[in-house]
Design a protein around this motif. Structure first.
Motif, PDB file in Angstrom:
ATOM      1  N   LYS A  89       0.815  -1.214   0.000  1.00 14.49           N
ATOM      2  CA  LYS A  89       0.000   0.000   0.000  1.00 14.49           C
ATOM      3  C   LYS A  89       0.856   1.276   0.000  1.00 14.49           C
ATOM      4  N   VAL A  90       1.895   1.255  -0.849  1.00 13.71           N
ATOM      5  CA  VAL A  90       2.730   2.436  -1.064  1.00 13.71           C
ATOM      6  C   VAL A  90       2.860   2.632  -2.571  1.00 13.71           C
ATOM      7  N   SER A  91       3.436   3.752  -2.964  1.00  9.84           N
ATOM      8  CA  SER A  91       3.582   4.009  -4.390  1.00  9.84           C
ATOM      9  C   SER A  91       4.674   3.124  -4.987  1.00  9.84           C
ATOM     10  N   GLU A  92       4.533   2.870  -6.285  1.00 13.40           N
ATOM     11  CA  GLU A  92       5.533   2.064  -6.987  1.00 13.40           C
ATOM     12  C   GLU A  92       6.892   2.758  -6.983  1.00 13.40           C
ATOM     13  N   SER A  93       6.896   4.095  -7.077  1.00 12.60           N
ATOM     14  CA  SER A  93       8.164   4.832  -7.085  1.00 12.60           C
ATOM     15  C   SER A  93       8.913   4.658  -5.767  1.00 12.60           C
ATOM     16  N   SER A  94       8.168   4.541  -4.646  1.00 12.53           N
ATOM     17  CA  SER A  94       8.810   4.339  -3.350  1.00 12.53           C
ATOM     18  C   SER A  94       9.503   2.978  -3.289  1.00 12.53           C
ATOM     19  N   VAL A  95       8.823   1.960  -3.812  1.00 15.37           N
ATOM     20  CA  VAL A  95       9.420   0.626  -3.831  1.00 15.37           C
ATOM     21  C   VAL A  95      10.656   0.604  -4.725  1.00 15.37           C
ATOM     22  N   ARG A  96      10.552   1.241  -5.875  1.00 19.25           N
ATOM     23  CA  ARG A  96      11.700   1.275  -6.788  1.00 19.25           C
ATOM     24  C   ARG A  96      12.878   2.022  -6.149  1.00 19.25           C
ATOM     25  N   LYS A  97      12.578   3.078  -5.411  1.00 18.07           N
ATOM     26  CA  LYS A  97      13.637   3.832  -4.742  1.00 18.07           C
ATOM     27  C   LYS A  97      14.313   2.971  -3.681  1.00 18.07           C
ATOM     28  N   ILE A  98      13.527   2.221  -2.918  1.00 17.09           N
ATOM     29  CA  ILE A  98      14.104   1.344  -1.895  1.00 17.09           C
ATOM     30  C   ILE A  98      15.004   0.293  -2.533  1.00 17.09           C
ATOM     31  N   VAL A  99      14.518  -0.319  -3.612  1.00 17.20           N
ATOM     32  CA  VAL A  99      15.283  -1.377  -4.278  1.00 17.20           C
ATOM     33  C   VAL A  99      16.595  -0.832  -4.841  1.00 17.20           C
ATOM     34  N   LYS A 100      16.518   0.322  -5.482  1.00 17.53           N
ATOM     35  CA  LYS A 100      17.699   0.866  -6.156  1.00 17.53           C
ATOM     36  C   LYS A 100      18.646   1.577  -5.197  1.00 17.53           C
ATOM     37  N   VAL A 101      18.103   2.473  -4.365  1.00 18.90           N
ATOM     38  CA  VAL A 101      18.953   3.336  -3.531  1.00 18.90           C
ATOM     39  C   VAL A 101      19.314   2.672  -2.211  1.00 18.90           C
ATOM     40  N   ASN A 102      18.309   2.174  -1.511  1.00 18.99           N
ATOM     41  CA  ASN A 102      18.567   1.646  -0.173  1.00 18.99           C
ATOM     42  C   ASN A 102      19.151   0.237  -0.178  1.00 18.99           C
ATOM     43  N   LEU A 103      18.674  -0.613  -1.085  1.00 16.09           N
ATOM     44  CA  LEU A 103      19.151  -1.995  -1.115  1.00 16.09           C
ATOM     45  C   LEU A 103      20.271  -2.204  -2.136  1.00 16.09           C
ATOM     46  N   GLY A 104      20.481  -1.215  -3.005  1.00 13.64           N
ATOM     47  CA  GLY A 104      21.543  -1.337  -3.997  1.00 13.64           C
ATOM     48  C   GLY A 104      21.302  -2.446  -5.002  1.00 13.64           C
ATOM     49  N   MET A 105      20.030  -2.691  -5.331  1.00 15.53           N
ATOM     50  CA  MET A 105      19.689  -3.757  -6.270  1.00 15.53           C
ATOM     51  C   MET A 105      19.132  -3.173  -7.566  1.00 15.53           C
ATOM     52  N   ARG A 106      19.004  -4.006  -8.566  1.00 20.81           N
ATOM     53  CA  ARG A 106      18.357  -3.632  -9.824  1.00 20.81           C
ATOM     54  C   ARG A 106      17.743  -4.877 -10.428  1.00 20.81           C
ATOM     55  N   SER A 107      16.812  -4.704 -11.337  1.00 18.83           N
ATOM     56  CA  SER A 107      16.146  -5.843 -11.955  1.00 18.83           C
ATOM     57  C   SER A 107      16.879  -6.255 -13.221  1.00 18.83           C
ATOM     58  N   PHE A 108      16.927  -7.549 -13.470  1.00 24.48           N
ATOM     59  CA  PHE A 108      17.587  -8.104 -14.640  1.00 24.48           C
ATOM     60  C   PHE A 108      16.602  -8.975 -15.415  1.00 24.48           C
ATOM     61  N   ARG A 109      16.710  -8.923 -16.731  1.00 24.56           N
ATOM     62  CA  ARG A 109      15.848  -9.744 -17.567  1.00 24.56           C
ATOM     63  C   ARG A 109      16.301 -11.203 -17.521  1.00 24.56           C
ATOM     64  N   ARG A 110      15.350 -12.110 -17.448  1.00 21.16           N
ATOM     65  CA  ARG A 110      15.675 -13.524 -17.576  1.00 21.16           C
ATOM     66  C   ARG A 110      15.969 -13.816 -19.051  1.00 21.16           C
ATOM     67  N   LYS A 111      16.817 -14.782 -19.286  1.00 22.36           N
ATOM     68  CA  LYS A 111      17.249 -15.065 -20.646  1.00 22.36           C
ATOM     69  C   LYS A 111      16.935 -16.513 -21.019  1.00 22.36           C
ATOM     70  N   ARG A 112      16.531 -16.688 -22.262  1.00 22.98           N
ATOM     71  CA  ARG A 112      16.294 -18.028 -22.785  1.00 22.98           C
ATOM     72  C   ARG A 112      17.601 -18.577 -23.344  1.00 22.98           C
ATOM     73  N   VAL A 113      17.987 -19.763 -22.925  1.00 26.60           N
ATOM     74  CA  VAL A 113      19.235 -20.368 -23.375  1.00 26.60           C
ATOM     75  C   VAL A 113      18.975 -21.821 -23.789  1.00 26.60           C
ATOM     76  N   HIS A 114      19.933 -22.392 -24.482  1.00 27.58           N
ATOM     77  CA  HIS A 114      19.846 -23.801 -24.838  1.00 27.58           C
ATOM     78  C   HIS A 114      19.910 -24.668 -23.585  1.00 27.58           C
ATOM     79  N   PHE A 115      19.061 -25.699 -23.534  1.00 26.90           N
ATOM     80  CA  PHE A 115      19.164 -26.666 -22.453  1.00 26.90           C
ATOM     81  C   PHE A 115      20.340 -27.592 -22.745  1.00 26.90           C
ATOM     82  N   LEU A 116      21.232 -27.716 -21.802  1.00 29.99           N
ATOM     83  CA  LEU A 116      22.393 -28.579 -21.959  1.00 29.99           C
ATOM     84  C   LEU A 116      22.406 -29.605 -20.833  1.00 29.99           C
ATOM     85  N   SER A 117      22.245 -30.868 -21.184  1.00 33.99           N
ATOM     86  CA  SER A 117      22.347 -31.923 -20.186  1.00 33.99           C
ATOM     87  C   SER A 117      23.805 -32.076 -19.757  1.00 33.99           C
ATOM     88  N   GLU A 118      24.024 -32.768 -18.664  1.00 34.60           N
ATOM     89  CA  GLU A 118      25.395 -32.981 -18.194  1.00 34.60           C
ATOM     90  C   GLU A 118      26.223 -33.726 -19.233  1.00 34.60           C
TER      91      GLU A 118
END
Length: 310
Positions: A89-118
């Protein structure tokens, strides 16, 4: 925080650079301003404590809220910041500020890769080492990398980087805003090969023709690959590479190559599931498609002309 600042000052006094301090104290790169400001504040005031601040303290991005956000991310790092803001129940900008400024984190895109068995990983490693030993004398410039790709008459779209600058989405011309798609667009399969010293002509596979051992030999191997020593290497030797497509690895094709091409990478030598090793796969085709299909084509002939031109 106070202990961290003291450690920064001690290292700075010992002549360490800001880059070295970040590494020694394991401080994330996105907090390098913190190191710079700490050193500057000490040089100006002789203290490491915060300066007196003006204005009211934060009432939303409090330590308690920061802890809640941190815990939610720990439990589920794929959590949407928009949904997290709704739950808290807070603004999205507040959450983004906490993630970026206070926690020092950022979001990364997941990537599709080839499945390689052992098993495939082990085979890739063994064969890659074999190729490195084979080309230890840096004769990689003699390798002719080859591949096939299907091109359609439709405009190519890169949803990540293809953007339009405008005041509002509603004011953008629909012909520019949307890239239409149809079922089963007209297409053509193209074969090509490149090396450090040159390239082959593009070979267009006729419509309705399936690439099997016979068509591969008649359309590509006999007229193009067999003559590469003369057409690309001035009578010198070369190494022919192809992927593990059935038409390439069949006994008929392998026997023809043994009889006509003095040096080629056999099917037991090329690492499996390895588009990252062939510059046609990881570079050339995508560049060619971005140029050729910058706009849609009205016919296959138009597509072929543009392919030859580029």
């Amino acid at each position: 925080m106070e202990h961290e600042r003291s450690a920064i000052i001690e290292l700075a006094k010992n002549g360490k650079t800001q880059k070295e301090i970040l590494k020694l104290l394991n401080i994330p790169a996105n907090r390098r301003k913190f190191v710079y400001r700490t050193i500057r504040r000490y040089n100006e005031t002789g203290k490491v404590c915060d300066k007196a601040r003006s204005g009211r303290p934060p009432s939303v991005t409090t330590p308690a809220l920061q802890k809640l956000v941190r815990e939610r991310i720990r439990r589920n790092p794929r959590r949407s910041m928009r949904k997290m803001a709704q739950e808290l129940k807070v603004s999205e900008s507040s959450v983004r500020k906490i993630v970026k400024v206070n926690l020092g984190m950022r979001s990364f895109r997941r990537k599709r890769v080839h499945f390689l068995s052992e098993q495939v990983k082990v085979k890739r490693l063994q064969r890659c080492k074999g190729q490195l030993r084979r080309h230890v004398n840096h004769d990689i410039i003699k390798i002719v990398f080859s591949d096939e790709k299907i091109f359609t008459i439709e405009e190519a779209l890169n949803p990540q980087n293809d953007r339009i600058i405008s005041h509002k989405s509603s004011t953008i011309d629909p012909d520019l805003k949307y890239v239409p798609r149809v079922q089963k667009p007209l297409s053509v399969m193209v074969w090509a090969g490149i090396s450090a010293v040159g390239r082959t002509p593009l070979i267009f596979v006729p419509a309705g023709v399936k690439i099997n051992s016979t068509t591969y030999r008649d359309l590509i191997l006999e007229p193009i690959v067999k003559n590469l020593s003369q057409t690309m290497f001035n009578g010198g030797s070369f190494v022919f590479q192809q992927d593990g497509a059935p038409a390439h690895t069949s006994n008929v094709t392998q026997t023809w190559l043994q009889s006509n091409i003095p040096c080629f990478i056999e099917k037991e030598q090329w690492p499996p599931y390895s588009p990252d090793l062939n510059p046609m796969d990881y570079s050339v085709w995508s560049i060619l498609e971005s140029r050729v299909c910058a706009k849609s084509h009205k016919s296959i002939d138009s597509l072929k002309r543009k392919l030859r031109e580029e």
